[in-house]
Design an enzyme around this catalytic site. Structure first.
Site, PDB file in Angstrom:
ATOM      1  N   ASP A  52       0.839  -1.196   0.000  1.00  0.00           N
ATOM      2  CA  ASP A  52       0.000   0.000   0.000  1.00  0.00           C
ATOM      3  C   ASP A  52       0.878   1.252   0.000  1.00  0.00           C
ATOM      4  O   ASP A  52       1.944   1.255  -0.623  1.00  0.00           O
ATOM      5  CB  ASP A  52      -0.929  -0.040   1.217  1.00  0.00           C
ATOM      6  CG  ASP A  52      -2.264   0.638   0.980  1.00  0.00           C
ATOM      7  OD1 ASP A  52      -2.266   1.863   0.766  1.00  0.00           O
ATOM      8  OD2 ASP A  52      -3.297  -0.046   1.022  1.00  0.00           O
ATOM      9  N   HIS A  89      -4.011   5.877   3.537  1.00  0.00           N
ATOM     10  CA  HIS A  89      -4.547   4.585   3.110  1.00  0.00           C
ATOM     11  C   HIS A  89      -3.878   3.368   3.740  1.00  0.00           C
ATOM     12  O   HIS A  89      -4.544   2.485   4.285  1.00  0.00           O
ATOM     13  CB  HIS A  89      -4.483   4.495   1.584  1.00  0.00           C
ATOM     14  CG  HIS A  89      -5.403   3.477   1.005  1.00  0.00           C
ATOM     15  ND1 HIS A  89      -4.999   2.208   0.667  1.00  0.00           N
ATOM     16  CD2 HIS A  89      -6.720   3.539   0.703  1.00  0.00           C
ATOM     17  CE1 HIS A  89      -6.020   1.535   0.179  1.00  0.00           C
ATOM     18  NE2 HIS A  89      -7.079   2.322   0.188  1.00  0.00           N
ATOM     19  N   SER A 272     -11.683  -1.194  -0.390  1.00  0.00           N
ATOM     20  CA  SER A 272     -10.443  -1.219   0.391  1.00  0.00           C
ATOM     21  C   SER A 272     -10.711  -1.761   1.785  1.00  0.00           C
ATOM     22  O   SER A 272     -10.024  -2.667   2.272  1.00  0.00           O
ATOM     23  CB  SER A 272      -9.859   0.191   0.515  1.00  0.00           C
ATOM     24  OG  SER A 272      -9.227   0.606  -0.650  1.00  0.00           O
TER      25      SER A 272
END
Length: 347
Positions: A52, A89, A272
């Protein structure tokens, strides 16, 4: 040379300044109870790889670091503030998997290996990150067996490389990739190859490769209560992609609270979050038998899923994650703890 394509960020952020201590709504919906978790072995080392934007090991993740790597041009494994969404994220996804307090991770006994690939990833950064896991002969059973990819690489430029990599991973049968399918509300069956997102786009044709498929493709569900019939999360930029035979399972993906790199909390929706929740359940299952094959883990996860006729056109067999059944089914059949020393390194 193959060209790096910009990642899809598969969630919408709503920032909150205060930490939340209550259990998230989806714990009850998927049957994640203390009784269920008592079947796992918290003493068995389990490491989930989060490929990520980098993970900040703060707050409930303070004691969760296994390793951190960079596959980016700046060489830093840490989250960077070029983009708010990208900055948050990786940490957000890791917290949903393994946070120990403040934010409740699905399996708080897991450790996290952070592999930063965005922003400014090197050539084929996603692929290189996965290759580095597969080639690491020093990993013990249960370490980086589960690879969370709540994003991915769009288009066909690297499709052949992805296909070879995932076919090889399937033959090895020792790791699983949990991949988000995307968030524009599209029917994947109607998309061009250029519009699909790897590794979720992997669609093996041969019977052998289908049987050995190491990818679990995850769609997002709207918020629901236990006993209700779930529906896919829709609307705006976070509406889940869908498609029978292109999506393996659906999981909670709306109003999901996570940890930010600045130690505040945020709330997001999308595939996600759903993907990270599935990865957490697989981590819990792995604790009962870290030597289990990828096929055994994937088969149990999918066979234990609840099945809803209303979702059959959107998710293969209408499967919805049932953590209680998955963990119970796997852990009652498998209980082979492996106690290994912890390895930590940084590149």
């Amino acid at each position: 040379m193959l060209k790096i394509l910009w990642t899809y960020i598969l969630f919408l952020l709503f920032i909150s300044a205060s930490a939340r201590a209550e259990k998230p709504w989806y714990f009850d919906a998927i049957g994640l109870t203390e009784t269920t978790m008592s079947l796992t072995d918290k003493n068995t080392p389990v490491v989930v790889s989060v490929v990520d934007s980098g993970v900040a090991f703060i707050g409930g993740l303070s004691d969760s670091e296994f390793a951190k790597f960079s596959f980016t041009q700046d060489g830093s494994p840490f989250p960077v503030k070029k983009s708010e969404a990208l900055y948050i994220h990786g940490t957000a996804m890791a917290s949903l998997i393994a946070s120990r307090y403040g934010i409740y991770g699905v399996y708080p006994h897991a450790l996290i290996s952070s592999r930063r690939v965005i922003p400014d990833g090197v050539q084929d950064s996603w692929i290189r990150a996965i290759e580095s896991i597969m080639s690491n002969v020093f990993l013990a059973p249960g370490e980086e067996k589960i690879i969370n990819i709540s994003g991915g690489q769009k288009g066909v430029a690297s499709a052949s490389v992805w296909t070879e990599l995932l076919s090889r991973m399937g033959r090895n049968n020792d790791r699983l990739i949990v991949a988000a399918v995307g968030n524009d509300g599209a029917d994947i069956r109607k998309l061009s190859a250029q519009q699909r997102i790897w590794p979720a786009a992997y669609h093996p044709v041969s019977s052998v490769n289908k049987k050995q498929d190491p990818v679990i493709r995850v769609a997002a569900l709207a918020q629901y209560r236990k006993g209700e019939t779930p529906v896919l999360h829709g609307g705006g930029i976070t509406g889940s992609r869908f498609g029978n035979n292109w999506v393996d399972i659906a999981a909670p993906g709306q109003n999901i609270t996570f940890l930010r790199p600045d130690a505040k909390t945020g709330t997001g929706s999308g595939t996600s979050e759903a993907t990270a929740i599935v990865s957490g359940v697989l981590a819990a299952m792995t604790s009962c038998n870290p030597r289990a094959t990828a096929t055994e883990l994937k088969r149990t996860l999918l066979e234990s899923a609840d099945k809803y006729p209303s979702l059959v056109d959107k998710v293969t067999e209408g499967r919805v994650l049932n953590a209680e059944k998955a963990i119970s089914m796997f852990c009652k059949k498998n209980y082979i703890p492996v106690r290994q020393g912890r390895m930590s390194e940084e590149l």
